[in-house]
Design a protein around this motif. Sequence first.
Motif, PDB file in Angstrom:
ATOM      1  N   ASN A 267       0.666  -1.266   0.028  1.00  0.00           N
ATOM      2  CA  ASN A 267       0.077  -0.072   0.067  1.00  0.00           C
ATOM      3  C   ASN A 267       0.817   1.237   0.083  1.00  0.00           C
ATOM      4  OD1 ASN A 267      -2.732  -1.229   0.190  1.00  0.00           O
ATOM      5  ND2 ASN A 267      -2.548  -1.523   2.288  1.00  0.00           N
ATOM      6  N   ALA A 268       1.971   1.269   0.848  1.00  0.00           N
ATOM      7  CA  ALA A 268       2.769   2.472   0.600  1.00  0.00           C
ATOM      8  C   ALA A 268       3.485   2.743  -0.759  1.00  0.00           C
ATOM      9  CB  ALA A 268       4.091   2.053   1.545  1.00  0.00           C
ATOM     10  N   LYS A 269       3.769   1.730  -1.537  1.00  0.00           N
ATOM     11  CA  LYS A 269       4.015   1.885  -2.959  1.00  0.00           C
ATOM     12  C   LYS A 269       2.888   2.411  -3.687  1.00  0.00           C
ATOM     13  CE  LYS A 269       7.783  -1.553  -2.410  1.00  0.00           C
ATOM     14  NZ  LYS A 269       8.114  -2.957  -2.832  1.00  0.00           N
ATOM     15  N   LYS A 270       1.756   2.444  -3.423  1.00  0.00           N
ATOM     16  CA  LYS A 270       0.542   2.993  -4.099  1.00  0.00           C
ATOM     17  C   LYS A 270       0.186   4.332  -3.567  1.00  0.00           C
ATOM     18  CE  LYS A 270      -1.482  -1.833  -4.588  1.00  0.00           C
ATOM     19  NZ  LYS A 270      -2.316  -2.714  -4.198  1.00  0.00           N
ATOM     20  N   ALA A 271       0.855   4.779  -2.665  1.00  0.00           N
ATOM     21  CA  ALA A 271       0.359   5.930  -1.967  1.00  0.00           C
ATOM     22  C   ALA A 271       0.373   7.159  -2.734  1.00  0.00           C
ATOM     23  CB  ALA A 271       1.072   5.924  -0.438  1.00  0.00           C
ATOM     24  N   GLY A 272       1.414   7.250  -3.410  1.00  0.00           N
ATOM     25  CA  GLY A 272       1.442   8.492  -4.416  1.00  0.00           C
ATOM     26  C   GLY A 272       2.364   9.582  -3.995  1.00  0.00           C
ATOM     27  N   PHE A 273       3.152   9.040  -2.837  1.00  0.00           N
ATOM     28  CA  PHE A 273       3.947  10.199  -2.493  1.00  0.00           C
ATOM     29  C   PHE A 273       5.326   9.304  -2.121  1.00  0.00           C
ATOM     30  CE2 PHE A 273       1.033   9.514   1.217  1.00  0.00           C
ATOM     31  CZ  PHE A 273       1.783   8.874   2.016  1.00  0.00           C
ATOM     32  N   GLU A 274       6.398  10.006  -2.049  1.00  0.00           N
ATOM     33  CA  GLU A 274       7.702   9.343  -1.523  1.00  0.00           C
ATOM     34  C   GLU A 274       7.778   9.046  -0.151  1.00  0.00           C
ATOM     35  OE1 GLU A 274      12.716   9.766  -2.027  1.00  0.00           O
ATOM     36  OE2 GLU A 274      11.390  11.388  -2.855  1.00  0.00           O
ATOM     37  N   TYR A 275       8.204   7.679   0.262  1.00  0.00           N
ATOM     38  CA  TYR A 275       8.025   7.480   1.733  1.00  0.00           C
ATOM     39  C   TYR A 275       9.140   6.771   1.874  1.00  0.00           C
ATOM     40  CZ  TYR A 275       7.540   2.531   0.213  1.00  0.00           C
ATOM     41  OH  TYR A 275       7.966   1.248  -0.021  1.00  0.00           O
ATOM     42  N   GLY A 276       9.360   6.745   3.274  1.00  0.00           N
ATOM     43  CA  GLY A 276      10.650   5.883   4.121  1.00  0.00           C
ATOM     44  C   GLY A 276       9.972   5.255   5.203  1.00  0.00           C
ATOM     45  N   ILE A 277      11.091   4.470   5.816  1.00  0.00           N
ATOM     46  CA  ILE A 277      10.778   3.496   7.050  1.00  0.00           C
ATOM     47  C   ILE A 277      12.120   3.770   8.020  1.00  0.00           C
ATOM     48  CG2 ILE A 277      10.278   1.522   7.977  1.00  0.00           C
ATOM     49  CD1 ILE A 277       9.457   0.964   4.843  1.00  0.00           C
ATOM     50  N   ILE A 278      11.717   4.054   9.294  1.00  0.00           N
ATOM     51  CA  ILE A 278      12.572   3.899  10.324  1.00  0.00           C
ATOM     52  C   ILE A 278      12.093   3.184  11.454  1.00  0.00           C
ATOM     53  CG2 ILE A 278      13.643   6.344   9.451  1.00  0.00           C
ATOM     54  CD1 ILE A 278      12.139   7.354  12.129  1.00  0.00           C
ATOM     55  N   PRO A 279      13.133   2.686  12.209  1.00  0.00           N
ATOM     56  CA  PRO A 279      12.556   1.616  13.360  1.00  0.00           C
ATOM     57  C   PRO A 279      12.229   2.729  14.244  1.00  0.00           C
ATOM     58  CG  PRO A 279      15.165   1.416  12.729  1.00  0.00           C
ATOM     59  CD  PRO A 279      14.447   2.647  11.959  1.00  0.00           C
ATOM     60  N   ILE A 280      11.051   2.086  15.274  1.00  0.00           N
ATOM     61  CA  ILE A 280      10.601   2.555  16.428  1.00  0.00           C
ATOM     62  C   ILE A 280      11.791   2.973  17.285  1.00  0.00           C
ATOM     63  CG2 ILE A 280       8.751   2.629  18.121  1.00  0.00           C
ATOM     64  CD1 ILE A 280       7.149   0.887  16.341  1.00  0.00           C
ATOM     65  N   PRO A 281      11.857   4.137  17.757  1.00  0.00           N
ATOM     66  CA  PRO A 281      13.035   4.283  18.639  1.00  0.00           C
ATOM     67  C   PRO A 281      12.597   4.147  20.100  1.00  0.00           C
ATOM     68  CG  PRO A 281      11.990   6.571  18.125  1.00  0.00           C
ATOM     69  CD  PRO A 281      11.187   5.484  17.255  1.00  0.00           C
ATOM     70  N   SER A 282      13.516   3.625  20.927  1.00  0.00           N
ATOM     71  CA  SER A 282      13.428   3.383  22.447  1.00  0.00           C
ATOM     72  C   SER A 282      13.685   4.823  23.115  1.00  0.00           C
ATOM     73  CB  SER A 282      14.255   2.276  22.738  1.00  0.00           C
ATOM     74  OG  SER A 282      15.805   2.813  22.861  1.00  0.00           O
ATOM     75  N   GLN A 283      13.218   4.815  24.231  1.00  0.00           N
ATOM     76  CA  GLN A 283      13.415   6.094  25.033  1.00  0.00           C
ATOM     77  C   GLN A 283      14.799   6.799  24.954  1.00  0.00           C
ATOM     78  OE1 GLN A 283      12.119   6.096  29.345  1.00  0.00           O
ATOM     79  NE2 GLN A 283      11.866   8.306  29.236  1.00  0.00           N
ATOM     80  N   ALA A 284      15.736   5.604  25.444  1.00  0.00           N
ATOM     81  CA  ALA A 284      16.943   5.861  25.392  1.00  0.00           C
ATOM     82  C   ALA A 284      17.883   6.067  24.110  1.00  0.00           C
ATOM     83  CB  ALA A 284      17.871   5.440  26.557  1.00  0.00           C
ATOM     84  N   GLY A 285      17.434   5.535  23.033  1.00  0.00           N
ATOM     85  CA  GLY A 285      17.948   5.466  21.861  1.00  0.00           C
ATOM     86  C   GLY A 285      18.356   3.989  21.357  1.00  0.00           C
ATOM     87  N   GLY A 286      18.187   3.889  20.077  1.00  0.00           N
ATOM     88  CA  GLY A 286      18.258   2.464  19.514  1.00  0.00           C
ATOM     89  C   GLY A 286      16.916   1.791  19.282  1.00  0.00           C
ATOM     90  N   THR A 287      16.909   0.758  18.520  1.00  0.00           N
ATOM     91  CA  THR A 287      15.482   0.274  18.207  1.00  0.00           C
ATOM     92  C   THR A 287      14.724  -0.426  19.475  1.00  0.00           C
ATOM     93  OG1 THR A 287      16.579  -0.286  16.158  1.00  0.00           O
ATOM     94  CG2 THR A 287      14.487  -1.361  16.622  1.00  0.00           C
ATOM     95  N   ALA A 288      13.264   0.212  19.484  1.00  0.00           N
ATOM     96  CA  ALA A 288      12.649  -0.552  20.467  1.00  0.00           C
ATOM     97  C   ALA A 288      12.281  -1.945  20.207  1.00  0.00           C
ATOM     98  CB  ALA A 288      11.473   0.423  20.565  1.00  0.00           C
ATOM     99  N   PRO A 289      12.116  -2.795  21.186  1.00  0.00           N
ATOM    100  CA  PRO A 289      11.374  -4.160  20.840  1.00  0.00           C
ATOM    101  C   PRO A 289      10.118  -3.809  20.428  1.00  0.00           C
ATOM    102  CG  PRO A 289      12.386  -4.049  23.104  1.00  0.00           C
ATOM    103  CD  PRO A 289      12.288  -2.631  22.437  1.00  0.00           C
ATOM    104  N   ALA A 290       9.589  -4.134  19.117  1.00  0.00           N
ATOM    105  CA  ALA A 290       8.209  -4.356  18.994  1.00  0.00           C
ATOM    106  C   ALA A 290       7.741  -5.752  18.915  1.00  0.00           C
ATOM    107  CB  ALA A 290       8.282  -3.688  17.499  1.00  0.00           C
ATOM    108  N   PRO A 291       6.488  -6.002  19.196  1.00  0.00           N
ATOM    109  CA  PRO A 291       5.852  -7.062  19.095  1.00  0.00           C
ATOM    110  C   PRO A 291       5.981  -7.831  17.689  1.00  0.00           C
ATOM    111  CG  PRO A 291       4.065  -5.575  19.087  1.00  0.00           C
ATOM    112  CD  PRO A 291       5.573  -5.022  19.284  1.00  0.00           C
ATOM    113  N   THR A 292       6.153  -9.265  17.879  1.00  0.00           N
ATOM    114  CA  THR A 292       6.152 -10.093  16.600  1.00  0.00           C
ATOM    115  C   THR A 292       4.771 -10.555  16.148  1.00  0.00           C
ATOM    116  OG1 THR A 292       6.653 -12.083  17.873  1.00  0.00           O
ATOM    117  CG2 THR A 292       8.499 -10.788  16.735  1.00  0.00           C
TER     118      THR A 292
END
Length: 407
Positions: A267-292
């Motif tokens: 769906n992102a590729k069909k959105a009609g605008f340029e997009y990107g993706i970044i990890p969800i940050p943790s409070q102190a920095g780095g990638t937060a653990p997201a649920p699988t």
Amino acid sequence: MNIRGLGAALAVTACLLSACSSGGDTTSSGTPTSYAVWDPYPQFDDSSDWVKLLTKCGTDAGVTVKRTGYDTTDLTNKALLAAQQNNSPDVLIVDNPVVSTLAEAGVLTTTEEMKVDTSAVEPNLLAAGQLQGKTYGIPIGANTLALYYNKKVLDAAKVDPATIKDWAGLTGALAKVKAAGKKGITFSAIGTEEGSFQFLPWFWGSGANLTQLDSAQGVAALSLWTDWLKKGYAPNSVLNNTQTTSWQEFAAGDFAFSENGTWQLANAKKAGFEYGIIPIPSQAGGTAPAPTGGEFVTAPVQSDTGKYATTQKLIACLTNADNALTTDTTLSYVAATKPVQEKQVAANPDLKVWAQAVGAAKGRTSDDLGTKYPKISEPMWGAFQAALSGSKNPQQALTDAQGAASK
């Protein structure tokens, strides 16, 4: 991520169960020639790569696979009922939070009993299928959450997404976006498991633990969300947003960020605008653990244990590296093993961030929570609903939730 629920489907007829059972056909000597596979992919018909793989795995094992695809909720109910009637399928593919429910009910064999090799599977993904030191299946792949962004909106606000490494950086970016006249972030905070799924990266990213909802870290996570609403960085619609309606808000083009999953890539590729993706940050920095999210391939207990040898072949075929690559591509999953992940990223660089997110992810039933998780999740979603609506402050909402979860 497909959120699953449990219910009581006791109106299932005996003929339906027998038609889908593992009894199957036999040779004149009594050797089974057909094996039942139940999966939660009713969207795939016989022409799909998935069903073709099942058929091939059966052929390679010298048997016929009789496959039935169910809606996930129906699948869990039918699996429990079939086990009560000693009529389980030979291979059962279920959403990872369901594994502990079925294992606790005595429905599933262990990977040790089935001689399933899980050594190559990433430990954080395998943990979703473990209970009290035993493993009850092997993940077919995983999906999880990250932040999609609208490049045009961020450019107008002079925000470089590469600089967003922690909560302070993200909140600062949202402030700039609002000042530029655009909308900040949309997510799902609906009062269901879907909302809990979206809250967990922030909760875990604060360092909080599900056994203590009202810790200082947990309160910080909920305060982050409530502050975003108070400052106008996130819309009040998050209270009722599903992940689908949240995505629709983002796809309209005015929001800077959307918390969503791998399943929205097409769906992102069909959105009609340029997009990107970044990890969800943790409070102190780095990638937060997201649920699988994602399913496990499991083997239900059978009265005829002589069938297990063929079941082992079917599971090995479904989860070997080459077949996992095809299956995970079909399902928009990140593979459960590093070598296959590397092949996926080489073929599709968009998956690099997702592989990183999956590497930091954890199962909702991990930490040996098992069937305790739903009893924690429901008070948790009640807490963020109360705080975001303004009926309670974050501390009180989570204190009340912890009280309910402890009962």
